[in-house]
Each structure stands twice: as C-alpha cells, then as structure tokens.
Design an enzyme around this catalytic site. Structure first.
Site, PDB file in Angstrom:
ATOM      1  CB  ALA A  37     -14.606  10.775 -30.741  1.00  0.00           C
ATOM      2  CG  LEU A  38     -16.454   5.824 -27.432  1.00  0.00           C
ATOM      3  CD1 LEU A  38     -17.388   4.638 -27.590  1.00  0.00           C
ATOM      4  CD2 LEU A  38     -15.942   5.909 -25.990  1.00  0.00           C
ATOM      5  CG  ASP A  62     -14.701  14.211 -34.200  1.00  0.00           C
ATOM      6  OD1 ASP A  62     -14.274  15.169 -33.540  1.00  0.00           O
ATOM      7  OD2 ASP A  62     -14.066  13.663 -35.125  1.00  0.00           O
ATOM      8  CB  SER A  90      -4.225  13.553 -23.947  1.00  0.00           C
ATOM      9  OG  SER A  90      -4.191  12.142 -23.796  1.00  0.00           O
ATOM     10  CB  THR A 130      -1.757  20.779 -20.515  1.00  0.00           C
ATOM     11  OG1 THR A 130      -0.486  20.347 -20.063  1.00  0.00           O
ATOM     12  CG2 THR A 130      -1.603  21.284 -21.947  1.00  0.00           C
ATOM     13  CG  ASP A 131       1.967  21.586 -16.607  1.00  0.00           C
ATOM     14  OD1 ASP A 131       1.780  20.818 -17.581  1.00  0.00           O
ATOM     15  OD2 ASP A 131       2.582  21.220 -15.571  1.00  0.00           O
ATOM     16  CD  GLU A 132       2.729  18.323 -21.423  1.00  0.00           C
ATOM     17  OE1 GLU A 132       3.182  18.213 -22.570  1.00  0.00           O
ATOM     18  OE2 GLU A 132       2.369  17.353 -20.739  1.00  0.00           O
ATOM     19  CE1 TYR A 155      -2.238  17.367 -25.140  1.00  0.00           C
ATOM     20  CE2 TYR A 155      -0.272  17.827 -23.830  1.00  0.00           C
ATOM     21  CZ  TYR A 155      -1.644  17.661 -23.917  1.00  0.00           C
ATOM     22  OH  TYR A 155      -2.439  17.801 -22.798  1.00  0.00           O
ATOM     23  CB  SER A 156       2.444  21.730 -25.463  1.00  0.00           C
ATOM     24  OG  SER A 156       3.649  21.742 -26.188  1.00  0.00           O
ATOM     25  CE  LYS A 159      -5.361  20.715 -23.924  1.00  0.00           C
ATOM     26  NZ  LYS A 159      -6.755  20.159 -23.850  1.00  0.00           N
ATOM     27  N   PRO A 210      11.007   1.681 -20.030  1.00  0.00           N
ATOM     28  CG  PRO A 210       9.618   2.275 -21.815  1.00  0.00           C
ATOM     29  CD  PRO A 210       9.678   1.406 -20.605  1.00  0.00           C
ATOM     30  CG  ASN A 254      10.344  11.481 -15.791  1.00  0.00           C
ATOM     31  OD1 ASN A 254       9.389  11.991 -15.216  1.00  0.00           O
ATOM     32  ND2 ASN A 254      10.687  11.811 -17.040  1.00  0.00           N
TER      33      ASN A 254
HETATM   34  P1  NAD Z   1      -7.259  10.901 -22.469  1.00  0.00           P
HETATM   35  O1  NAD Z   1      -6.429  10.775 -23.693  1.00  0.00           O
HETATM   36  O2  NAD Z   1      -7.204   9.852 -21.433  1.00  0.00           O
HETATM   37  O3  NAD Z   1      -8.803  11.064 -22.877  1.00  0.00           O
HETATM   38  C1  NAD Z   1      -9.216  11.885 -23.928  1.00  0.00           C
HETATM   39  C2  NAD Z   1     -10.685  11.543 -24.254  1.00  0.00           C
HETATM   40  O4  NAD Z   1     -11.099  12.422 -25.306  1.00  0.00           O
HETATM   41  C3  NAD Z   1     -10.872  10.111 -24.758  1.00  0.00           C
HETATM   42  O5  NAD Z   1     -11.994   9.536 -24.129  1.00  0.00           O
HETATM   43  C4  NAD Z   1     -11.101  10.282 -26.254  1.00  0.00           C
HETATM   44  O6  NAD Z   1     -11.956   9.278 -26.806  1.00  0.00           O
HETATM   45  C5  NAD Z   1     -11.757  11.652 -26.301  1.00  0.00           C
HETATM   46  N1  NAD Z   1     -11.552  12.329 -27.583  1.00  0.00           N
HETATM   47  C6  NAD Z   1     -10.380  12.490 -28.270  1.00  0.00           C
HETATM   48  N2  NAD Z   1     -10.617  13.157 -29.416  1.00  0.00           N
HETATM   49  C7  NAD Z   1     -11.944  13.427 -29.449  1.00  0.00           C
HETATM   50  C8  NAD Z   1     -12.795  14.105 -30.360  1.00  0.00           C
HETATM   51  N3  NAD Z   1     -12.323  14.627 -31.499  1.00  0.00           N
HETATM   52  N4  NAD Z   1     -14.109  14.225 -30.059  1.00  0.00           N
HETATM   53  C9  NAD Z   1     -14.608  13.704 -28.908  1.00  0.00           C
HETATM   54  N5  NAD Z   1     -13.860  13.034 -28.023  1.00  0.00           N
HETATM   55  C10 NAD Z   1     -12.541  12.908 -28.283  1.00  0.00           C
HETATM   56  O7  NAD Z   1      -6.894  12.328 -21.862  1.00  0.00           O
HETATM   57  P2  NAD Z   1      -6.851  12.807 -20.347  1.00  0.00           P
HETATM   58  O8  NAD Z   1      -5.533  12.490 -19.780  1.00  0.00           O
HETATM   59  O9  NAD Z   1      -8.093  12.358 -19.665  1.00  0.00           O
HETATM   60  O10 NAD Z   1      -6.899  14.381 -20.555  1.00  0.00           O
HETATM   61  C11 NAD Z   1      -8.143  15.081 -20.556  1.00  0.00           C
HETATM   62  C12 NAD Z   1      -7.858  16.553 -20.818  1.00  0.00           C
HETATM   63  O11 NAD Z   1      -6.996  17.044 -19.804  1.00  0.00           O
HETATM   64  C13 NAD Z   1      -7.157  16.814 -22.149  1.00  0.00           C
HETATM   65  O12 NAD Z   1      -7.708  17.977 -22.711  1.00  0.00           O
HETATM   66  C14 NAD Z   1      -5.701  17.014 -21.759  1.00  0.00           C
HETATM   67  O13 NAD Z   1      -5.062  17.883 -22.659  1.00  0.00           O
HETATM   68  C15 NAD Z   1      -5.845  17.641 -20.385  1.00  0.00           C
HETATM   69  N6  NAD Z   1      -4.724  17.401 -19.435  1.00  0.00           N
HETATM   70  C16 NAD Z   1      -4.329  16.131 -19.127  1.00  0.00           C
HETATM   71  C17 NAD Z   1      -3.309  15.939 -18.190  1.00  0.00           C
HETATM   72  C18 NAD Z   1      -2.869  14.566 -17.770  1.00  0.00           C
HETATM   73  O14 NAD Z   1      -1.896  14.455 -16.990  1.00  0.00           O
HETATM   74  N7  NAD Z   1      -3.480  13.500 -18.215  1.00  0.00           N
HETATM   75  C19 NAD Z   1      -2.703  17.039 -17.597  1.00  0.00           C
HETATM   76  C20 NAD Z   1      -3.123  18.329 -17.943  1.00  0.00           C
HETATM   77  C21 NAD Z   1      -4.177  18.492 -18.854  1.00  0.00           C
HETATM   78  P1  TYD Z   2       3.989  11.309 -20.002  1.00  0.00           P
HETATM   79  O1  TYD Z   2       3.295  10.427 -19.028  1.00  0.00           O
HETATM   80  O2  TYD Z   2       3.966  10.951 -21.454  1.00  0.00           O
HETATM   81  O3  TYD Z   2       3.444  12.802 -19.765  1.00  0.00           O
HETATM   82  P2  TYD Z   2       3.960  14.205 -20.378  1.00  0.00           P
HETATM   83  O4  TYD Z   2       4.858  13.946 -21.529  1.00  0.00           O
HETATM   84  O5  TYD Z   2       2.687  14.849 -20.791  1.00  0.00           O
HETATM   85  O6  TYD Z   2       4.658  14.905 -19.241  1.00  0.00           O
HETATM   86  O7  TYD Z   2       5.526  11.408 -19.575  1.00  0.00           O
HETATM   87  C1  TYD Z   2       5.892  11.841 -18.275  1.00  0.00           C
HETATM   88  C2  TYD Z   2       7.405  11.914 -18.252  1.00  0.00           C
HETATM   89  O8  TYD Z   2       7.934  10.588 -18.370  1.00  0.00           O
HETATM   90  C3  TYD Z   2       8.010  12.705 -19.403  1.00  0.00           C
HETATM   91  O9  TYD Z   2       9.174  13.391 -18.925  1.00  0.00           O
HETATM   92  C4  TYD Z   2       8.405  11.644 -20.397  1.00  0.00           C
HETATM   93  C5  TYD Z   2       8.782  10.479 -19.509  1.00  0.00           C
HETATM   94  N1  TYD Z   2       8.564   9.139 -20.082  1.00  0.00           N
HETATM   95  C6  TYD Z   2       9.586   8.189 -20.056  1.00  0.00           C
HETATM   96  O10 TYD Z   2      10.712   8.457 -19.589  1.00  0.00           O
HETATM   97  N2  TYD Z   2       9.332   6.945 -20.577  1.00  0.00           N
HETATM   98  C7  TYD Z   2       8.108   6.619 -21.111  1.00  0.00           C
HETATM   99  O11 TYD Z   2       7.943   5.462 -21.600  1.00  0.00           O
HETATM  100  C8  TYD Z   2       7.075   7.594 -21.117  1.00  0.00           C
HETATM  101  C9  TYD Z   2       5.712   7.284 -21.703  1.00  0.00           C
HETATM  102  C10 TYD Z   2       7.339   8.837 -20.574  1.00  0.00           C
END
Ligand code: NAD
Ligand code: TYD
Length: 345
Positions: A37-38, A62, A90, A130-132, A155-156, A159, A210, A254
């Site tokens: 969806a960008l 979307d 996410s 996600t593990d969350e 969020y979690s 998911k 932060p 962290n």
């Molecule tokens: P991201 O936020 O970087 O990317 C999400 C992408 O989805 C974006 O390109 C966005 O445009 C697209 N998107 C959002 N809503 C949409 C919609 N309604 N229709 C179509 N596209 C849509 O996320 P990410 O970090 O690349 O995570 C990808 C997946 O992996 C997610 O499902 C997230 O829950 C899961 N995940 C991420 C992490 C992590 O550490 N980043 C860890 C575990 C699981």
């Molecule tokens: P984040 O990258 O948002 O991933 P998630 O919440 O999915 O684990 O955050 C990673 C950890 O870092 C989390 O414990 C929250 C903490 N955090 C900070 O302390 N400061 C920040 O500005 C952000 C974005 C996260």
C-alpha cells in the site's frame, strides 16, 4: 515445490524488501509480485536494485481492500501461486497512539487476503508474525511454539488476532498456511523509527538517543537476512498448519546495544538520554528456535558481533537513502517512477 510465482505483501517495507533482494539472488528464475500500500513505512527506493529484474513486478494496493487484492492476484496470472504475507502496521509506539489502523491492516487485511487466496487456490501461504504475540518473559525461559498467546500492546494484539484467523483458515478450510513468529530484526532498509536505525541516525547528527525506562529491556536480535532465509525455508519445506518460531539466540539489553552502536560510530555515551517508559513495555523476549533447526534445518548464520557493525556501516554509507527518509522525499518515488505510466500498477 513446483510453485514459481510468489506474491509478497508488504514487500516495500524493511523485511519485505530484504526478502525480495534475497529472492533475486537465490531464486532468480521465480516471478515475484510485490503488493504494497506504500504507507509511511513502504519505500520503493529500497527496491531500486531489483527493478531491472525481469521476474519482479510492483502492484500498489491495500490488503484490506478486496478489489486491490483481486487486482494483485490477477497480476500473478493463472499458474501455481504461493504467498508470503508481511504487510502490516508494525510499530508498537504508533499502536499505543492509535490502535484502529492496526486492526484494519493486520486483522481485516489478513482475513481479506485469506479469503481471496483460498478462492484462488494458492499452494502455500506463509503468514509472517512476531514473538510479541506471546507477551513478556521474566528473567528465565524462552518462547516455544506452544507458549500461550498473551499479547500486551495493540500491535501484538492485532498480530495475535491475525494468527488466529490464519489458524482458523487451516483448521476450517484446510487452507495450506504456516505461521512464523520472529524476534526483533536488524539490518538494511529499516525505517528509522525502530531502535537500531533511530540510534544510528540520531548519533550521526549528535542528537539525543531516547532510551525508554531503565534501558534493561531485552530483545533477541536477529539479522534480517537470517530471517529471510528462515521464511524461504518455511515456504519451501514448512508443514501446513504449523507454527515456526525464528530467533537469533542473541539476547541483548537495550542499553548495552545502544552503547555498542555508539562504540562502533566513535560517538560519546553522553548522547544517551533516559526518557519516560513505553506504557505496557514488555520486559524480555527470547525465542527457542529448536523446531526450525530440527525440522527445517535452519539456524541463524550471522553473528551479532559482525552483523551489527555491517548494519551501522550500511546506514552511514547510505547518505541519500537516509536523507530521503528523513525529508519524506522517498514518498515521491512512486509518483515519479510509476504513476505517470499509462499502465500504472
Ligand atoms: P515495515 O513497517 O517496515 O513494513 C510494512 C510494509 O507493509 C510497508 O511496506 C507498508 O507500506 C506495508 N503495508 C502496511 N499496511 C498495508 C496494507 N494495509 N496493505 C498493503 N501493504 C501494507 O515492517 P517490517 O519490519 O518489514 O515487518 C514485516 C512483517 O514482519 C510484519 O508483519 C511484522 O509484524 C513482522 N515482524 C517484524 C519484525 C521486525 O523486527 N521488524 C519482527 C517480527 C515480525
Ligand atoms: P522497537 O525497535 O520499537 O521494537 P519492539 O518494540 O517491537 O521490540 O524497540 C526495541 C526496544 O527498544 C524496545 O524495548 C523499546 C526500546 N526503544 C527505546 O528504548 N527507545 C526508542 O526510541 C525506541 C524506538 C525503542
């Protein structure tokens, strides 16, 4: 597996773009349709390098719109098709400010996609979660695939909810879906609202870093390429109906992580600024990825001590990418490169 056409949802995001880069390298004879969806998190600049690849096609849309999903499936053609579903809202902090967009994209979006993919008869569907969804651990123990779901953030919760709809599609309709649950990823192309790219970007400009609460929150960091290889293993060898946990065997508080990034950059620890804690902040995540190792032969290959400096180097060398993300200019890429075409996707 015979399927060679893959629909990747969310392919313009962090993990999705890394996944498509990996497919271009490792499965160059496949067709890959990137359906995204960008939103603010989707960045087509991430995929410049694969735009010349014949097998790659972008479709804007979307996942929660039935019409958009039908258009994406049409672009995939009539042959065998598999789907890797990564599109999602996410970021935990955004979900605390407003939960509804997470329900729309993550829950409604997943169900719309499931219905359309079932009607289309897809061969394999990998739902990237996600593990969350398991909630928070104390000082001991690990999440396994049978740990009860206990999500704590909007969020979690969204998911976990989407995971349950995927589970129901398998149990009710025999829909061939697997679920993956991964720990925190790091690496190139991550939007700098997440901890690691945020810290690198701020430190480069000598801005405050932060740190929420006491900074002793623990995450199990996994290099994004390892995650992408794990998703590919599940796509090719996973058993429908199964859940697979994916982790890095790499727990880091962290504060320690941020100090390591500062050391790599040669920046002072005085940039660290303790700020108010995130509401409902999960204390510790840690994954037992034994099932991935024993059943699919996957293990993380990248060591944190090497992949973290590689990641820092990537962000410091990608001056233009970071600048475009900071200024918002990356959002013009679709308009300039795609929308002006008569057959805009
Ligand atoms: P991201 O936020 O970087 O990317 C999400 C992408 O989805 C974006 O390109 C966005 O445009 C697209 N998107 C959002 N809503 C949409 C919609 N309604 N229709 C179509 N596209 C849509 O996320 P990410 O970090 O690349 O995570 C990808 C997946 O992996 C997610 O499902 C997230 O829950 C899961 N995940 C991420 C992490 C992590 O550490 N980043 C860890 C575990 C699981
Ligand atoms: P984040 O990258 O948002 O991933 P998630 O919440 O999915 O684990 O955050 C990673 C950890 O870092 C989390 O414990 C929250 C903490 N955090 C900070 O302390 N400061 C920040 O500005 C952000 C974005 C996260």
């Amino acid at each position: 597996m015979t399927t060679q056409t893959i629909l990747v949802t969310g392919g313009a995001g962090f993990i999705g773009s890394n996944f498509i880069h990996m497919l271009a390298e490792e499965r160059g004879d496949w067709r890959v349709i990137n359906f995204d969806a960008l939103t603010y998190a989707g960045n087509l600049e991430n995929l410049r390098a694969v735009e010349g690849w014949d097998g790659y096609q972008f479709v804007k849309g979307d996942v929660s719109s039935e019409a958009d999903v039908m258009a994406a499936l049409k672009a995939c053609g009539d042959g065998p098709l598999s789907v890797v579903h990564m599109a999602a809202e996410s970021h935990v902090d955004r979900s605390i400010l407003s939960g509804l967009p997470f329900v729309q994209a993550n829950v409604v979006g997943t169900q719309v996609l499931l219905d359309a993919c079932r009607a289309r008869g897809v061969e394999r569907f990998v739902h990237v979660s996600t593990d969350e969804v398991y909630g928070s651990l104390g000082e001991e123990g690990f999440f396994t695939e049978t740990t009860p779901l206990a999500p704590n953030s909007p969020y979690s919760a969204s998911k976990a909810s989407s995971d349950l709809f995927v589970r129901a599609a398998f149990h009710t309709h025999g829909f061939p879906a697997c679920i993956t649950r991964c720990s925190n990823n790091y690496g190139p192309y991550q939007f700098p609202e997440k901890l690691i790219p945020l810290v690198i970007a701020n430190a480069q400009e000598d801005k405050d870093l932060p740190i929420y609460g006491d900074g002793m929150y623990v995450r199990d960091w996994l290099y994004v390429r390892d995650h992408c290889e794990a998703i590919l293993a599940v796509l090719e060898k996973g058993v429908p109906g199964e859940v697979y946990n994916i982790g890095g065997n790499n727990e880091v508080p962290n504060l320690e992580l941020v100090k390591e990034v500062l050391a790599i950059l040669g920046k002072p620890e005085s940039l660290i600024t303790f700020v108010a804690d995130r509401p409902g902040h999960d204390r510790r995540y840690a994954i037992d990825a034994g099932k991935m190792r024993d059943e699919l032969g996957w293990e993380p290959r990248y060591e944190f001590s090497k992949a973290l400096p590689l990641t820092v180097e990537w962000y410091t060398s990608q001056v233009e990418w970071l600048q475009q993300v900071r200024t918002g200019a990356y959002r013009d890429y679709y308009d300039t490169q795609y929308a002006s075409r008569t057959n805009a996707p």
